[in-house]
Design an enzyme around this catalytic site. Structure first.
Site, PDB file in Angstrom:
ATOM      1  N   MET A  20       0.829  -1.206   0.000  1.00 41.03           N
ATOM      2  CA  MET A  20       0.000   0.000   0.000  1.00 41.03           C
ATOM      3  C   MET A  20       0.864   1.257   0.000  1.00 41.03           C
ATOM      4  SD  MET A  20      -3.179  -1.102   2.417  1.00 41.03           S
ATOM      5  CE  MET A  20      -4.176   0.245   1.749  1.00 41.03           C
ATOM      6  N   SER A  21       0.696   2.054  -1.048  1.00 37.16           N
ATOM      7  CA  SER A  21       1.474   3.278  -1.209  1.00 37.16           C
ATOM      8  C   SER A  21       0.715   4.507  -0.748  1.00 37.16           C
ATOM      9  CB  SER A  21       1.824   3.462  -2.695  1.00 37.16           C
ATOM     10  OG  SER A  21       0.643   3.739  -3.431  1.00 37.16           O
ATOM     11  N   GLY A  63      -1.959   5.421  -2.434  1.00 37.97           N
ATOM     12  CA  GLY A  63      -2.659   5.851  -3.639  1.00 37.97           C
ATOM     13  C   GLY A  63      -3.972   5.108  -3.807  1.00 37.97           C
ATOM     14  N   VAL A  64      -4.743   5.522  -4.794  1.00 40.82           N
ATOM     15  CA  VAL A  64      -6.059   4.925  -5.000  1.00 40.82           C
ATOM     16  C   VAL A  64      -5.970   3.476  -5.470  1.00 40.82           C
ATOM     17  CG1 VAL A  64      -6.217   5.814  -7.373  1.00 40.82           C
ATOM     18  CG2 VAL A  64      -8.304   5.230  -6.127  1.00 40.82           C
ATOM     19  N   ASP A  65      -4.971   3.143  -6.263  1.00 47.31           N
ATOM     20  CA  ASP A  65      -4.878   1.799  -6.824  1.00 47.31           C
ATOM     21  C   ASP A  65      -4.654   0.744  -5.739  1.00 47.31           C
ATOM     22  OD1 ASP A  65      -5.212   2.872  -9.360  1.00 47.31           O
ATOM     23  OD2 ASP A  65      -3.054   3.079  -9.695  1.00 47.31           O
ATOM     24  N   SER A  66      -3.653   0.937  -4.902  1.00 51.65           N
ATOM     25  CA  SER A  66      -3.380  -0.045  -3.859  1.00 51.65           C
ATOM     26  C   SER A  66      -4.471  -0.051  -2.800  1.00 51.65           C
ATOM     27  CB  SER A  66      -2.010   0.215  -3.220  1.00 51.65           C
ATOM     28  OG  SER A  66      -1.940   1.519  -2.688  1.00 51.65           O
ATOM     29  N   MET A  98       6.033   0.190   2.315  1.00 49.84           N
ATOM     30  CA  MET A  98       7.485   0.025   2.311  1.00 49.84           C
ATOM     31  C   MET A  98       8.173   1.382   2.444  1.00 49.84           C
ATOM     32  SD  MET A  98       7.954  -2.862  -0.665  1.00 49.84           S
ATOM     33  CE  MET A  98       6.845  -2.029  -1.783  1.00 49.84           C
ATOM     34  N   CYS A 157      12.951  -1.443  -9.021  1.00 52.73           N
ATOM     35  CA  CYS A 157      12.243  -1.486  -7.743  1.00 52.73           C
ATOM     36  C   CYS A 157      11.243  -2.633  -7.728  1.00 52.73           C
ATOM     37  CB  CYS A 157      11.535  -0.156  -7.495  1.00 52.73           C
ATOM     38  SG  CYS A 157      10.690  -0.067  -5.898  1.00 52.73           S
ATOM     39  N   CYS A 209      10.687   8.507  -7.634  1.00 55.36           N
ATOM     40  CA  CYS A 209      10.321   8.788  -6.256  1.00 55.36           C
ATOM     41  C   CYS A 209      11.462   9.333  -5.397  1.00 55.36           C
ATOM     42  CB  CYS A 209       9.741   7.535  -5.609  1.00 55.36           C
ATOM     43  SG  CYS A 209      10.872   6.132  -5.557  1.00 55.36           S
TER      44      CYS A 209
END
Length: 373
Positions: A10-11, A13-16, A35, A104, A200
């Site tokens: 999970m970052s 963001g909406v996707d994760s 992470m 990454c 990033c």
């Protein structure tokens, strides 16, 4: 019967975030993991393919609270430094153009995180990538996401049978628009959070300033030369240029000039006309095959030489040294050492590798006249 345990990367963001919500609804025991990858100070947040700022960690934690699932932050800084940042600087030092997102994914998210997840007793790791994993005849296949504009299969060509067996990518069948709509129905606060396209760990997405700060010794001023070796200008360091670049050359000419090659040995940036940016083929190494175990004979595929580019029909020829020679039906623009070439059969990723050098540049019949300042 115990639920299967899934670690969701999970970052913030909406996707994760939607990935976690969907898996929870499907009956999995979901654990959210963010992470920590870099010590670089960043004010911007990232998407599912990069490392995360403090604000993104907070967003991921908030989403987990809403979903009622545990959230953990795992430290991958040392691995990220070695496998992504050091590689990024090393490739630029040899005149290549690296792809840190692929590195990454390969070493950290789909390597390090998977190892940690299995140690925790999880059966799977889930990510918010727009790609699909399917099984056919006992073999795992990686396929494009249905949203052509968001398809991320190019950045995942390194996955192998062992890792594909442990990954879930539930967004592969959705469009980005649908993802945001579903996030709204789940009342996720990140439903309309913008995606970031930046590297990033590079402040302000200014890789040239980053190189000047981190590796100033590799930036040695030298000559810009044309296809015939004539000096037409001067550069501030070969790593500051990339194949296909037009702007920032500081050369006045009767026709536009583009970077067609980088020669670290001679410390030269090579330029030419627009036709000379095209190459008919390439040599690639560090190969990974997904749909097949390997190739022993020429294979016809469609091949993509950079994320976001269209594929071109090509034939892949095996070489004795474990590399492949790829020849395109139509010349491809800006074939760049350090980038990846990914092979497709329709929607299926056959495999891919790292571009080492272009082959047979398309030469122009004349050279633009350089106007002396």
């Amino acid at each position: 019967m115990a639920k299967e345990k899934v670690v969701c990367a999970m970052s913030g963001g909406v996707d994760s975030s939607l990935t976690a919500a969907l898996l929870l609804e499907q009956g999995y025991e979901v654990i959210g993991v963010t992470m920590r990858l870099s010590d670089e100070n960043r004010d911007t947040s990232c998407n599912d393919r990069g490392c995360c700022s403090l604000s993104s960690v907070d967003d991921a934690r908030h989403v987990c609270e809403i979903l009622g699932i545990p959230h953990y932050v795992m430290n991958f800084r040392e691995m990220f430094q070695e496998k992504v940042i050091d590689y990024f600087l090393r490739d630029y030092a040899k005149g290549w153009t690296p792809n840190p997102c692929i590195a990454c994914n390969r070493y950290v998210k789909f390597g390090g995180l998977l190892g940690k997840a299995l140690e925790l007793g999880a059966s799977y790791v889930a990510t918010g990538h727009y790609a699909r994993i399917e099984q056919e005849n006992g073999r795992y296949l990686l396929k494009k996401g249905v949203d052509a504009k968001k398809d991320q299969s190019y950045a995942l060509y390194h996955l192998n049978q062992k890792s594909l067996a442990h990954f879930l990518m539930p967004l592969g069948g959705y469009t980005k628009v649908h993802t945001r709509e579903l996030a709204e129905t789940y009342r996720l606060p990140v439903a309309h959070k913008p995606d970031s396209q930046e590297i990033c760990f590079v402040p302000n997405d200014d890789y040239k300033a980053y190189l000047r700060e981190k590796e100033p010794e590799i930036l040695v001023p030298g000559d810009i030369v044309d296809q015939a070796g004539r000096v037409v200008g001067h550069h501030e360091g070969v790593p500051l240029y990339t194949i296909g670049q037009r702007k920032g050359l500081g050369i006045a000419a009767t026709e536009p000039l583009y970077v067609t090659g980088l020669n670290m040995e001679k410390n030269q940036v090579i330029v030419g006309g627009k036709d000379e940016v095209f190459a008919r083929g390439l040599v690639a190494g560090d190969l990974n095959w997904i749909a097949v175990d390997g190739i022993a004979a020429p294979l016809t595929v469609s091949a993509k030489v950079r994320y976001g580019k269209k594929e071109g029909e090509a034939v892949v020829y095996p070489m004795e040294n474990g590399r492949v020679r790829v020849m395109f039906k139509e010349p491809q623009r800006a074939v760049t050492p350090g980038q990846s070439v990914v092979f497709y059969d329709g929607d299926t990723v056959v495999g891919g590798g790292i571009i080492e050098r272009p082959l047979e540049h398309v030469g122009g019949s004349h050279h633009p006249k350089v106007l002396q300042k």
